[in-house]
Design a protein around this motif. Structure first.
Motif, PDB file in Angstrom:
ATOM      1  N   HIS A   1       2.096 -10.140  14.876  1.00 55.58           N
ATOM      2  CA  HIS A   1       2.882  -9.962  16.324  1.00 55.58           C
ATOM      3  C   HIS A   1       3.604  -8.893  16.053  1.00 55.58           C
ATOM      4  O   HIS A   1       3.822  -7.863  17.071  1.00 55.58           O
ATOM      5  CB  HIS A   1       3.728 -10.922  16.854  1.00 55.58           C
ATOM      6  CG  HIS A   1       4.836 -11.163  16.414  1.00 55.58           C
ATOM      7  ND1 HIS A   1       5.050 -11.626  14.998  1.00 55.58           N
ATOM      8  CD2 HIS A   1       5.999 -10.834  16.950  1.00 55.58           C
ATOM      9  CE1 HIS A   1       6.418 -11.621  14.987  1.00 55.58           C
ATOM     10  NE2 HIS A   1       7.149 -11.150  16.017  1.00 55.58           N
ATOM     11  N   ASP A   2       4.305  -8.547  15.004  1.00 51.74           N
ATOM     12  CA  ASP A   2       5.356  -7.281  14.867  1.00 51.74           C
ATOM     13  C   ASP A   2       5.061  -6.468  13.562  1.00 51.74           C
ATOM     14  O   ASP A   2       5.599  -5.382  13.008  1.00 51.74           O
ATOM     15  CB  ASP A   2       6.656  -7.503  14.897  1.00 51.74           C
ATOM     16  CG  ASP A   2       6.908  -8.664  13.688  1.00 51.74           C
ATOM     17  OD1 ASP A   2       6.208  -9.025  12.894  1.00 51.74           O
ATOM     18  OD2 ASP A   2       8.195  -8.992  13.752  1.00 51.74           O
ATOM     19  N   LYS A   3       3.901  -7.069  12.849  1.00 50.94           N
ATOM     20  CA  LYS A   3       3.717  -6.331  11.379  1.00 50.94           C
ATOM     21  C   LYS A   3       4.911  -6.266  10.480  1.00 50.94           C
ATOM     22  O   LYS A   3       5.139  -5.489   9.829  1.00 50.94           O
ATOM     23  CB  LYS A   3       3.061  -4.981  11.608  1.00 50.94           C
ATOM     24  CG  LYS A   3       2.416  -4.360  10.522  1.00 50.94           C
ATOM     25  CD  LYS A   3       1.002  -4.935  10.432  1.00 50.94           C
ATOM     26  CE  LYS A   3       0.345  -4.197   9.264  1.00 50.94           C
ATOM     27  NZ  LYS A   3      -0.848  -4.709   8.738  1.00 50.94           N
ATOM     28  N   GLY A   4       5.912  -7.174  10.752  1.00 52.10           N
ATOM     29  CA  GLY A   4       7.035  -7.159   9.748  1.00 52.10           C
ATOM     30  C   GLY A   4       8.050  -6.445   9.815  1.00 52.10           C
ATOM     31  O   GLY A   4       8.697  -5.947   9.111  1.00 52.10           O
TER      32      GLY A   4
ATOM     33  N   ARG B   1      15.644  -8.692  21.321  1.00 49.99           N
ATOM     34  CA  ARG B   1      15.712  -9.789  21.184  1.00 49.99           C
ATOM     35  C   ARG B   1      15.324 -10.538  22.593  1.00 49.99           C
ATOM     36  O   ARG B   1      14.958 -11.678  22.737  1.00 49.99           O
ATOM     37  CB  ARG B   1      17.135 -10.370  20.725  1.00 49.99           C
ATOM     38  CG  ARG B   1      17.407 -10.083  19.204  1.00 49.99           C
ATOM     39  CD  ARG B   1      17.492 -11.568  18.464  1.00 49.99           C
ATOM     40  NE  ARG B   1      17.576 -11.152  17.028  1.00 49.99           N
ATOM     41  CZ  ARG B   1      18.409 -10.948  16.468  1.00 49.99           C
ATOM     42  NH1 ARG B   1      19.594 -10.569  16.913  1.00 49.99           N
ATOM     43  NH2 ARG B   1      18.423 -10.726  15.025  1.00 49.99           N
ATOM     44  N   LEU B   2      15.759  -9.959  23.466  1.00 52.42           N
ATOM     45  CA  LEU B   2      15.701 -10.421  24.896  1.00 52.42           C
ATOM     46  C   LEU B   2      14.216 -10.585  25.271  1.00 52.42           C
ATOM     47  O   LEU B   2      13.791 -11.602  25.777  1.00 52.42           O
ATOM     48  CB  LEU B   2      16.341  -9.537  26.054  1.00 52.42           C
ATOM     49  CG  LEU B   2      17.780  -9.461  26.065  1.00 52.42           C
ATOM     50  CD1 LEU B   2      18.377  -8.569  26.989  1.00 52.42           C
ATOM     51  CD2 LEU B   2      18.484 -10.814  26.341  1.00 52.42           C
ATOM     52  N   LEU B   3      13.304  -9.751  24.653  1.00 50.50           N
ATOM     53  CA  LEU B   3      12.017  -9.939  24.930  1.00 50.50           C
ATOM     54  C   LEU B   3      11.304 -11.133  24.034  1.00 50.50           C
ATOM     55  O   LEU B   3      10.031 -11.303  24.378  1.00 50.50           O
ATOM     56  CB  LEU B   3      11.317  -8.756  24.576  1.00 50.50           C
ATOM     57  CG  LEU B   3      11.887  -7.333  25.398  1.00 50.50           C
ATOM     58  CD1 LEU B   3      11.052  -6.132  24.939  1.00 50.50           C
ATOM     59  CD2 LEU B   3      11.365  -7.554  26.955  1.00 50.50           C
TER      60      LEU B   3
ATOM     61  N   GLU C   1       7.307 -12.805  22.524  1.00 45.60           N
ATOM     62  CA  GLU C   1       6.945 -12.590  21.331  1.00 45.60           C
ATOM     63  C   GLU C   1       7.035 -13.718  20.378  1.00 45.60           C
ATOM     64  O   GLU C   1       6.062 -13.612  19.516  1.00 45.60           O
ATOM     65  CB  GLU C   1       8.274 -11.478  20.907  1.00 45.60           C
ATOM     66  CG  GLU C   1       8.242 -10.112  21.491  1.00 45.60           C
ATOM     67  CD  GLU C   1       6.949  -9.141  20.853  1.00 45.60           C
ATOM     68  OE1 GLU C   1       6.994  -8.900  19.648  1.00 45.60           O
ATOM     69  OE2 GLU C   1       6.291  -8.872  21.340  1.00 45.60           O
ATOM     70  N   ARG C   2       7.839 -14.609  20.592  1.00 46.06           N
ATOM     71  CA  ARG C   2       7.895 -15.777  19.812  1.00 46.06           C
ATOM     72  C   ARG C   2       6.745 -16.314  20.008  1.00 46.06           C
ATOM     73  O   ARG C   2       5.755 -17.024  18.916  1.00 46.06           O
ATOM     74  CB  ARG C   2       8.932 -16.606  20.190  1.00 46.06           C
ATOM     75  CG  ARG C   2      10.039 -17.024  19.326  1.00 46.06           C
ATOM     76  CD  ARG C   2      11.339 -17.695  19.740  1.00 46.06           C
ATOM     77  NE  ARG C   2      12.220 -16.835  19.814  1.00 46.06           N
ATOM     78  CZ  ARG C   2      13.098 -16.916  18.873  1.00 46.06           C
ATOM     79  NH1 ARG C   2      12.898 -17.825  17.830  1.00 46.06           N
ATOM     80  NH2 ARG C   2      14.171 -16.326  18.879  1.00 46.06           N
TER      81      ARG C   2
ATOM     82  N   LEU D   1      -3.568 -12.899  26.551  1.00 43.42           N
ATOM     83  CA  LEU D   1      -3.381 -14.074  27.242  1.00 43.42           C
ATOM     84  C   LEU D   1      -1.759 -14.259  27.518  1.00 43.42           C
ATOM     85  O   LEU D   1      -1.291 -14.624  28.420  1.00 43.42           O
ATOM     86  CB  LEU D   1      -3.767 -15.292  26.796  1.00 43.42           C
ATOM     87  CG  LEU D   1      -5.456 -15.455  26.844  1.00 43.42           C
ATOM     88  CD1 LEU D   1      -6.026 -16.588  26.166  1.00 43.42           C
ATOM     89  CD2 LEU D   1      -5.974 -15.512  28.462  1.00 43.42           C
ATOM     90  N   VAL D   2      -1.217 -14.171  26.296  1.00 44.90           N
ATOM     91  CA  VAL D   2       0.304 -14.212  26.178  1.00 44.90           C
ATOM     92  C   VAL D   2       0.974 -13.068  26.899  1.00 44.90           C
ATOM     93  O   VAL D   2       1.924 -13.339  27.871  1.00 44.90           O
ATOM     94  CB  VAL D   2       0.985 -14.126  24.593  1.00 44.90           C
ATOM     95  CG1 VAL D   2       2.215 -13.915  24.843  1.00 44.90           C
ATOM     96  CG2 VAL D   2       0.381 -15.411  24.142  1.00 44.90           C
ATOM     97  N   LYS D   3       0.622 -11.773  26.996  1.00 49.63           N
ATOM     98  CA  LYS D   3       0.920 -10.834  27.570  1.00 49.63           C
ATOM     99  C   LYS D   3       1.016 -10.851  29.046  1.00 49.63           C
ATOM    100  O   LYS D   3       1.791 -10.241  29.791  1.00 49.63           O
ATOM    101  CB  LYS D   3       0.543  -9.297  27.061  1.00 49.63           C
ATOM    102  CG  LYS D   3       0.914  -9.011  25.931  1.00 49.63           C
ATOM    103  CD  LYS D   3       0.869  -7.460  25.665  1.00 49.63           C
ATOM    104  CE  LYS D   3       1.388  -7.260  24.279  1.00 49.63           C
ATOM    105  NZ  LYS D   3       0.840  -6.109  23.540  1.00 49.63           N
ATOM    106  N   GLU D   4      -0.028 -11.412  29.455  1.00 54.01           N
ATOM    107  CA  GLU D   4      -0.366 -11.627  30.870  1.00 54.01           C
ATOM    108  C   GLU D   4       0.346 -12.968  31.290  1.00 54.01           C
ATOM    109  O   GLU D   4      -0.117 -13.455  32.477  1.00 54.01           O
ATOM    110  CB  GLU D   4      -1.668 -11.694  31.406  1.00 54.01           C
ATOM    111  CG  GLU D   4      -2.235 -10.115  31.216  1.00 54.01           C
ATOM    112  CD  GLU D   4      -3.769 -10.101  31.443  1.00 54.01           C
ATOM    113  OE1 GLU D   4      -4.174 -11.057  32.190  1.00 54.01           O
ATOM    114  OE2 GLU D   4      -4.334  -9.087  31.210  1.00 54.01           O
TER     115      GLU D   4
END
Length: 309
Positions: A73-76, A112-114, A118-119, A152-155
């Motif tokens: 998800h964030d490539k570290g 972090r708020l986002l 992301e989690r 799916l998560v983004k939507e």
DNA sequence: AAGACGAAAGTGGTTGA
DNA sequence: TCAACAACTTTCGTCTT
């Protein structure tokens, strides 16, 4: 119109012109049934429905080197910033450095708020990876499944749903769409989930998640499963011939494709002398010996004299 | 002894009232 | 929603190689 990647569908052998091509769905290769030439399938066409992804990916890529993989998800890229205005020698920072760190911390907080989505994305992708590993799926399938989950998560379509079964459903969808022979059973097992749950989440994803695209994954074909039987060369070719004939006399309707394919492979292996045992085939294909016997009895009765070998 | 065969009873999914 | 149904599975005894 955005130009899409073209899938080079092979329909005849470039060497001898034969149309008797055998497709290996695992390795995305064709083997010419007559001269034995191996033809590699080219780029995979994800179809217009995925163009949004491609555009997005392209855009991000040109801007700042967004990782080319969807599997992390964030490539570290997560970093933690010390809340103290000191350097590594514990000395106070210069004013302009202080300002820099202030800005960095501010952004860190915003990120972090986002984090809630992301989690769940991170969790979903971890699940996808694990399930795919259990299923020994090729990398491009993992990548594709990850794209599906990302979408799916983004939507926000997975809110309130079990992420784990969604991940399993995503992997299954990727397999279906890329014509990788994996059953719902296998995927559910690899995910340690109930088949029922994965199935219903899968239906949900196809219906709701891709509503705007009027999208349907291809129905698994018989030939998809042939490479799974593990029969080799000549036997494989005969298996395909038997299946074609079986389809002609409508012996495939209402029967599970796995049973029919397994029986066809069994017959073919007997004919070529490869002689796989019913037990081995049943185990590999996850059906029973009895089913193989039932199918193969029908097949032998109805069409052995039709098939020319 | 291993593999193939088939009968009988049970299971889960589909279909049609 | 329920019953009927065909396909499929499980189990197990028998036959064949």
């Amino acid at each position: 119109m955005e130009e899409k990647t073209l899938k080079v569908r092979v329909d005849c052998c470039p060497e001898c012109g034969s149309e008797n091509l055998i497709r290996d769905y695992e390795s995305r290769e064709y083997v010419c049934g007559d001269c034995g030439l191996v033809i590699k399938e080219m780029e995979y066409d994800r179809g217009p429905e995925w163009r949004a992804f491609d555009l997005e990916q392209k855009e991000k890529r040109s801007r700042g080197g967004e990782p080319l993989t969807y599997t992390l998800h964030d490539k570290g890229l997560t970093t933690s910033i010390s809340p103290f205005d000191r350097d590594t020698y514990r000395k106070p920072l210069k004013p302009e450095q202080k300002e820099t760190f202030y800005r960095l911390r501010k952004w860190q907080k915003r990120m972090r708020l986002l984090d809630s989505s992301e989690r769940s994305l991170a969790f979903a992708l971890a699940q996808v990876n694990q399930i795919s590993n259990n299923l020994l799926l090729p990398k491009y399938v993992v990548e594709y499944a990850s794209q599906i989950l990302t979408k799916l998560v983004k939507e926000r379509l997975l809110r309130g749903r079990d992420i784990k079964s969604a991940a399993a459903a995503g992997v299954y969808l990727a397999c279906r769409d890329l014509e990788i022979p994996r059953t719902l059973d296998e995927v559910a097992e690899a995910a340690n989930e109930e088949k029922r749950r994965v199935g219903s989440t899968y239906r949900f994803i196809v219906q709701e998640g891709f509503k705007e695209l009027d999208y349907k994954p291809p129905v698994p074909s018989h030939s998809m499963y042939v490479s799974k039987t593990g029969v080799s060369g000549l036997t494989e070719g005969i298996t395909h011939k038997i299946l074609r004939a079986a389809k002609e006399v409508k012996l495939t309707l209402g029967r599970s494709p796995i049973g029919t394919v397994t029986a066809a492979a069994y017959i073919a292996s007997v004919l070529t002398g490869e002689r796989l045992t019913q037990r081995d085939l049943a185990e590999k294909m996850r059906c029973t010996e009895v089913t193989i016997r039932n199918r193969y009895k029908e097949l032998v009765e109805r069409l052995m004299f039709i098939v020319e070998l």
